[in-house]
Write a protein that holds these residues in place. Structure first.
Motif, PDB file in Angstrom:
ATOM      1  N   SER A  17      44.774  36.157  22.538  1.00 26.54           N
ATOM      2  CA  SER A  17      45.600  36.446  23.711  1.00 26.54           C
ATOM      3  C   SER A  17      46.562  37.594  23.437  1.00 26.54           C
ATOM      4  CB  SER A  17      46.427  35.205  24.095  1.00 26.54           C
ATOM      5  OG  SER A  17      45.591  34.119  24.443  1.00 26.54           O
ATOM      6  N   SER A  49      44.196  43.701  38.113  1.00 27.64           N
ATOM      7  CA  SER A  49      44.974  42.716  38.855  1.00 27.64           C
ATOM      8  C   SER A  49      46.101  43.416  39.585  1.00 27.64           C
ATOM      9  CB  SER A  49      45.530  41.662  37.894  1.00 27.64           C
ATOM     10  OG  SER A  49      46.212  40.643  38.606  1.00 27.64           O
ATOM     11  N   TYR A  60      42.806  39.606  41.702  1.00 29.97           N
ATOM     12  CA  TYR A  60      42.182  39.738  40.387  1.00 29.97           C
ATOM     13  C   TYR A  60      40.764  40.289  40.534  1.00 29.97           C
ATOM     14  CZ  TYR A  60      45.876  36.711  38.569  1.00 29.97           C
ATOM     15  OH  TYR A  60      47.088  36.185  38.214  1.00 29.97           O
ATOM     16  N   ASP A  62      36.940  40.144  39.465  1.00 31.84           N
ATOM     17  CA  ASP A  62      36.109  38.990  39.110  1.00 31.84           C
ATOM     18  C   ASP A  62      35.959  38.844  37.595  1.00 31.84           C
ATOM     19  OD1 ASP A  62      33.792  39.301  41.930  1.00 31.84           O
ATOM     20  OD2 ASP A  62      35.762  38.354  41.760  1.00 31.84           O
ATOM     21  N   SER A  63      35.942  39.954  36.912  1.00 30.37           N
ATOM     22  CA  SER A  63      35.704  39.927  35.465  1.00 30.37           C
ATOM     23  C   SER A  63      36.841  39.284  34.681  1.00 30.37           C
ATOM     24  CB  SER A  63      35.468  41.346  34.947  1.00 30.37           C
ATOM     25  OG  SER A  63      36.589  42.163  35.226  1.00 30.37           O
ATOM     26  N   LYS A  65      39.147  36.896  36.298  1.00 30.35           N
ATOM     27  CA  LYS A  65      39.613  35.663  36.951  1.00 30.35           C
ATOM     28  C   LYS A  65      39.472  34.486  36.009  1.00 30.35           C
ATOM     29  CE  LYS A  65      38.893  36.630  41.851  1.00 30.35           C
ATOM     30  NZ  LYS A  65      38.033  36.383  43.035  1.00 30.35           N
ATOM     31  N   GLY A  66      40.519  33.679  35.962  1.00 31.10           N
ATOM     32  CA  GLY A  66      40.510  32.510  35.100  1.00 31.10           C
ATOM     33  C   GLY A  66      40.939  32.799  33.673  1.00 31.10           C
ATOM     34  N   ARG A  67      41.035  34.076  33.317  1.00 31.15           N
ATOM     35  CA  ARG A  67      41.457  34.445  31.958  1.00 31.15           C
ATOM     36  C   ARG A  67      42.781  35.207  31.952  1.00 31.15           C
ATOM     37  NH1 ARG A  67      38.566  37.933  29.029  1.00 31.15           N
ATOM     38  NH2 ARG A  67      37.754  39.082  30.815  1.00 31.15           N
ATOM     39  N   THR A  69      46.425  36.415  33.893  1.00 33.08           N
ATOM     40  CA  THR A  69      47.413  36.013  34.900  1.00 33.08           C
ATOM     41  C   THR A  69      48.466  37.097  35.028  1.00 33.08           C
ATOM     42  OG1 THR A  69      47.100  33.676  34.347  1.00 33.08           O
ATOM     43  CG2 THR A  69      49.073  34.263  35.590  1.00 33.08           C
ATOM     44  N   ASN A  84      44.227  35.957  28.277  1.00 31.34           N
ATOM     45  CA  ASN A  84      43.727  34.908  27.390  1.00 31.34           C
ATOM     46  C   ASN A  84      42.213  35.013  27.243  1.00 31.34           C
ATOM     47  OD1 ASN A  84      46.358  33.838  27.226  1.00 31.34           O
ATOM     48  ND2 ASN A  84      46.016  32.518  29.001  1.00 31.34           N
ATOM     49  N   ASN A  85      41.717  34.365  26.200  1.00 25.83           N
ATOM     50  CA  ASN A  85      40.275  34.360  25.952  1.00 25.83           C
ATOM     51  C   ASN A  85      39.704  35.783  26.042  1.00 25.83           C
ATOM     52  OD1 ASN A  85      37.712  33.368  25.423  1.00 25.83           O
ATOM     53  ND2 ASN A  85      37.317  32.813  27.568  1.00 25.83           N
TER      54      ASN A  85
END
Length: 124
Positions: A17, A49, A60, A62-63, A65-67, A69, A84-85
């Protein structure tokens, strides 16, 4: 004029991260939106973002999203990108940008002010 200064980049292993910061100074508008873009060697600059200063609404790619913020601290005039990740394909120079018209956007042509960019390298 608006000045943007990025910080927080560096080298990290895959799965790790980093948190990027973008400090904004100079002229301020409550309608500004802030965005993060990135550019890898040999590739075009791409949207990562964006966030509206007023209500904190976010966008965001798509590449990420979820990682990733995005967030902002209005008292510090600073925008953050928590990543993250991280993956090797996230390796790029990351740019902070400010938009002087209302609303956030994924299109870099709509942003008026840019930071100098900061390197993020993710090793496999």
């Amino acid at each position: 004029q608006v000045q943007l200064v990025e910080s927080g980049g560096g080298l990290v292993q895959a799965g790790g991260s980093l948190r990027l910061s973008c400090a904004k100074s100079g002229r301020t508008f409550s309608s500004y939106a802030m965005g993060w873009f990135r550019q890898a060697p040999g590739k075009e600059r791409e949207f990562v973002s964006a966030i509206k200063w007023t209500n904190g609404n976010t966008l965001y790619a798509d590449s990420v999203k979820g990682r990733f913020t995005i967030s902002r601290d209005n008292t510090k005039n600073t925008v953050y990108l928590q990543m993250n990740n991280l993956k090797p394909e996230d390796t790029a120079v990351y740019y902070c940008a400010a938009k002087s018209t209302y609303g956030s956007s994924p299109y870099y042509s709509e942003y008026d002010y840019w930071g100098q960019g900061i390197q993020v390298t993710v090793s496999s």
